[in-house]
Scaffold this motif. Structure first.
Motif, PDB file in Angstrom:
ATOM      1  N   GLY A  75       0.786  -1.222   0.000  1.00 48.42           N
ATOM      2  CA  GLY A  75       0.000   0.000   0.000  1.00 48.42           C
ATOM      3  C   GLY A  75       0.821   1.277   0.000  1.00 48.42           C
ATOM      4  N   LEU A  76       2.058   1.227   0.535  1.00 51.15           N
ATOM      5  CA  LEU A  76       2.849   2.451   0.620  1.00 51.15           C
ATOM      6  C   LEU A  76       3.265   2.944  -0.757  1.00 51.15           C
ATOM      7  CD1 LEU A  76       4.260   4.655   2.200  1.00 51.15           C
ATOM      8  CD2 LEU A  76       6.202   3.109   2.544  1.00 51.15           C
ATOM      9  N   ASP A  77       3.611   2.030  -1.649  1.00 48.09           N
ATOM     10  CA  ASP A  77       4.029   2.463  -2.985  1.00 48.09           C
ATOM     11  C   ASP A  77       2.893   3.128  -3.742  1.00 48.09           C
ATOM     12  OD1 ASP A  77       6.536   1.505  -2.445  1.00 48.09           O
ATOM     13  OD2 ASP A  77       6.309  -0.347  -3.576  1.00 48.09           O
ATOM     14  N   ASP A  78       1.640   2.773  -3.404  1.00 50.61           N
ATOM     15  CA  ASP A  78       0.505   3.480  -4.004  1.00 50.61           C
ATOM     16  C   ASP A  78       0.455   4.925  -3.504  1.00 50.61           C
ATOM     17  OD1 ASP A  78      -0.344   1.261  -5.443  1.00 50.61           O
ATOM     18  OD2 ASP A  78      -1.553   0.511  -3.782  1.00 50.61           O
ATOM     19  N   GLY A 108       7.033   4.344  -5.511  1.00 51.22           N
ATOM     20  CA  GLY A 108       8.076   3.903  -4.596  1.00 51.22           C
ATOM     21  C   GLY A 108       9.011   5.036  -4.221  1.00 51.22           C
ATOM     22  N   LEU A 109      10.179   4.678  -3.702  1.00 55.41           N
ATOM     23  CA  LEU A 109      11.185   5.645  -3.261  1.00 55.41           C
ATOM     24  C   LEU A 109      12.186   5.925  -4.373  1.00 55.41           C
ATOM     25  CD1 LEU A 109      11.894   4.031   0.228  1.00 55.41           C
ATOM     26  CD2 LEU A 109      10.460   6.032  -0.223  1.00 55.41           C
ATOM     27  N   ARG A 110      12.677   7.144  -4.414  1.00 51.90           N
ATOM     28  CA  ARG A 110      13.702   7.493  -5.400  1.00 51.90           C
ATOM     29  C   ARG A 110      15.058   7.050  -4.848  1.00 51.90           C
ATOM     30  NH1 ARG A 110      13.237  10.549  -9.772  1.00 51.90           N
ATOM     31  NH2 ARG A 110      11.199  11.325  -9.086  1.00 51.90           N
ATOM     32  N   GLY A 128      -2.443  13.601   2.634  1.00 55.34           N
ATOM     33  CA  GLY A 128      -3.402  13.266   3.673  1.00 55.34           C
ATOM     34  C   GLY A 128      -2.961  12.089   4.517  1.00 55.34           C
ATOM     35  N   CYS A 129      -3.818  11.704   5.446  1.00 56.85           N
ATOM     36  CA  CYS A 129      -3.530  10.579   6.345  1.00 56.85           C
ATOM     37  C   CYS A 129      -4.078   9.286   5.755  1.00 56.85           C
ATOM     38  CB  CYS A 129      -4.157  10.829   7.714  1.00 56.85           C
ATOM     39  SG  CYS A 129      -3.416  12.210   8.617  1.00 56.85           S
ATOM     40  N   HIS A 130      -3.286   8.230   5.880  1.00 60.90           N
ATOM     41  CA  HIS A 130      -3.655   6.919   5.343  1.00 60.90           C
ATOM     42  C   HIS A 130      -3.655   5.911   6.489  1.00 60.90           C
ATOM     43  CE1 HIS A 130      -2.830   8.727   1.401  1.00 60.90           C
ATOM     44  NE2 HIS A 130      -1.740   9.211   1.972  1.00 60.90           N
ATOM     45  N   LEU A 181       3.884  -4.151   8.441  1.00 58.04           N
ATOM     46  CA  LEU A 181       3.018  -2.995   8.226  1.00 58.04           C
ATOM     47  C   LEU A 181       2.246  -3.155   6.925  1.00 58.04           C
ATOM     48  CD1 LEU A 181       5.214  -1.771  10.214  1.00 58.04           C
ATOM     49  CD2 LEU A 181       4.821   0.389   9.055  1.00 58.04           C
ATOM     50  N   GLN A 182       1.041  -2.637   6.926  1.00 55.67           N
ATOM     51  CA  GLN A 182       0.266  -2.519   5.696  1.00 55.67           C
ATOM     52  C   GLN A 182      -0.422  -1.164   5.705  1.00 55.67           C
ATOM     53  OE1 GLN A 182      -2.407  -5.725   4.797  1.00 55.67           O
ATOM     54  NE2 GLN A 182      -3.087  -4.816   2.879  1.00 55.67           N
ATOM     55  N   VAL A 183      -0.318  -0.436   4.611  1.00 57.96           N
ATOM     56  CA  VAL A 183      -0.896   0.896   4.479  1.00 57.96           C
ATOM     57  C   VAL A 183      -2.112   0.810   3.568  1.00 57.96           C
ATOM     58  CG1 VAL A 183      -0.491   3.263   3.701  1.00 57.96           C
ATOM     59  CG2 VAL A 183       1.347   1.991   4.837  1.00 57.96           C
ATOM     60  N   PHE A 184      -3.152   1.543   3.936  1.00 59.20           N
ATOM     61  CA  PHE A 184      -4.383   1.574   3.145  1.00 59.20           C
ATOM     62  C   PHE A 184      -4.551   2.987   2.601  1.00 59.20           C
ATOM     63  CE2 PHE A 184      -4.806  -1.404   6.664  1.00 59.20           C
ATOM     64  CZ  PHE A 184      -4.950  -2.593   5.965  1.00 59.20           C
ATOM     65  N   PRO A 185      -4.096   3.232   1.366  1.00 59.67           N
ATOM     66  CA  PRO A 185      -4.129   4.591   0.814  1.00 59.67           C
ATOM     67  C   PRO A 185      -5.535   5.180   0.815  1.00 59.67           C
ATOM     68  CG  PRO A 185      -2.816   3.133  -0.577  1.00 59.67           C
ATOM     69  CD  PRO A 185      -3.516   2.263   0.418  1.00 59.67           C
TER      70      PRO A 185
END
Length: 487
Positions: free
Chosen positions: A14-17, A22-24, A213-215, A224-228
């Motif tokens: 979810g973070l890459d969304d 992703g990260l540079r 915003g907050c995810h 960890l899992q992020v929910f965009p």
């Protein structure tokens, strides 16, 4: 410095969304948060993703020993075989400066040791955990910043992507945030009861677009899992008025002006016990009978109770799940955050091509967002997203009645939904009866009548308009017509 436009996967679902790719590579990122928010777990997931990709990965720990790192990894079912872990807390050469506990000599020794490890391994991915352990060796912001610049410059020289965990507390002048290419902040809110709520947001990210915003976020076995946050398409065109979905009941369809439009949202309101769940269940079964996919999310009752009630009303509720046309999910709002649920619903319409989504009830959904001033906006974004992807969404909402003392919920159903169906009690001939009406329909016409209904075999049975009554909406109407039986 790397100028590659290829983004590096973070390893966190979810973070890459959120990062839009992703990260540079080749830059410094801060991972900030209070103790217990998941910073070390974040760093380990980033490194393990690198190992899966055949990259050289190094963890420099200033907080936990390698044994403690292994315990953290094991708790998530991870193997850290192949991960280089350097412990600069218990290293013998560092102990030689123990007499200078708060001196700049101790800070310099540790930074030099870090740079030596970086030079020896030349990692592709590097995590320093944690910057707070270095901060205690200096109370001079300029001196501390120069040392952070040293290991950042070394990482840039080696083309390593460097993640540094840090606490969000402490003197602002000792937080060299301006050196970071990006910052991820991990937050945690603990309620008086229940597991609390976690979320992630990005105070800073250079050189690329991202979802602000907050995810919502969770930490479970596996990391960890992020929910965009859902990004609703507010420019979506309104649905075609000719693509109507039938309720399965001709009188109810007549009240609705022929049915409900695909790609809209519908609120079903009424006091407890008036048949809101039965009404939306009838919609679900009619749709499944036509071969359409339906997802029903129950907050207020168990699936066992839901099935027993449906069977007692003559609804063959078990046939649709067997044909994979009806998904039934019982949700505990104390265990599932709004962001996680929103992402699951989005997956229903995106990946599974679900055509009708039912939330029973909105009261239960809102229990996952107590005291949240953005409730209306969050629910609106969810319903807008589902509508933009062509789904018909039905939500039930219980209103105050003699059976409960519930205060009015802080939601504006007229703002949230395109259609509002109202169910209510009324008294006639010494008995409680039920009335149904359509209060609003944004797309297309509808009847302005009030019809009686009852709950029987087949679900909601809708009768003729109550044209001989006056004052039905008051609950105690006056009968003006000739004597004839009601439903």
């Amino acid at each position: 410095m790397s100028t590659s436009t290829t983004l590096m996967p973070s390893g966190i679902p979810g973070l890459d969304d959120v990062l839009q790719g992703g990260l540079r590579p080749g830059h410094l990122y801060f991972i900030e948060g209070n103790p217990g928010t998941g910073k070390t777990t974040f760093g380990l997931q980033f490194l393990l993703e690198g190992l899966r990709r055949g990259e050289r990965c190094l963890l420099i720990s200033l907080a936990e020993s390698p044994e403690e790192v292994a315990v953290i990894a094991d708790s998530h079912g991870w193997s850290i075989e192949g991960l280089e872990v350097r412990d600069l807390v218990s290293a013998e050469e560092i102990h030689s400066t123990a007499l200078f506990d708060l001196s700049e000599i101790a800070l310099d020794d540790r930074v030099q040791a870090m740079m030596a490890e970086m030079e020896a391994l030349r990692p592709d991915r590097l995590v320093l955990d944690t910057l707070a352990a270095l901060r205690v060796y200096s109370d001079q912001s300029s001196y501390f910043r120069r040392h952070v610049e040293l290991f950042r410059s070394k990482a840039v020289e080696l083309r390593a992507t460097l993640l540094v965990t840090d606490e969000a507390t402490g003197p602002a002048e000792l937080h060299p945030r301006s050196l970071a290419w990006g910052i991820s902040r991990l937050e945690q809110q603990v309620e008086e009861y229940g597991p609390g709520r976690r979320w992630l947001w990005l105070p800073k990210l250079r050189g690329q677009a991202y979802v602000g915003g907050c995810h919502d976020m969770c930490i479970k076995t596996g990391g960890l899992q992020v929910f965009p946050r859902l990004d609703a398409d507010r420019s979506a065109e309104p649905p075609s008025q000719h693509d109507l979905i039938s309720s399965g009941s001709a009188p109810l369809d007549a009240l609705l002006g022929g049915g409900l439009e695909r790609g809209t949202s519908v609120g079903v309101i009424g006091p407890p016990g008036c048949g809101k769940s039965t009404l939306v269940s009838s919609f679900a079964m009619a749709a499944a009978g036509r071969g359409e996919r339906v997802a029903l999310y129950a907050f207020d009752e168990s699936l066992t109770t839901f099935r027993k009630r449906s069977i007692s009303q003559g609804l063959d509720i078990d046939s649709a799940p067997a044909s994979n046309l009806l998904t039934l999910r019982q949700i505990d709002p104390g265990q599932v955050s709004p962001g996680e649920l929103a992402r699951e619903l989005a997956d229903e319409v995106d990946r599974k091509q679900t055509q009708i989504v039912i939330i029973d009830s909105l009261n239960g959904y809102l229990q996952a967002m107590p005291n949240d001033p953005s409730i209306n906006l969050q629910v609106h974004d969810l319903l807008s997203y589902l509508s933009a992807h062509g789904a018909l969404t039905l939500v039930t909402l219980a209103q105050p009645s003699p059976l409960n003392r519930q205060e009015g919920l802080p939601v504006d159903l007229s703002y949230l939904t395109d259609t509002v169906i109202a169910q209510r009690y009324f008294e006639a001939y010494g008995a409680i009866r039920y009335a149904l009406s359509v209060m609003k329909k944004r797309y297309g016409d509808h009847e302005r009548t009030i019809r009686e209904y009852k709950i029987g075999r087949g679900g909601v049975i809708v009768g003729e308009p109550l044209s001989d009554f006056r004052g039905v909406l008051t609950g105690v109407p006056e009968y003006l017509g000739e004597d004839r039986p009601l439903l």
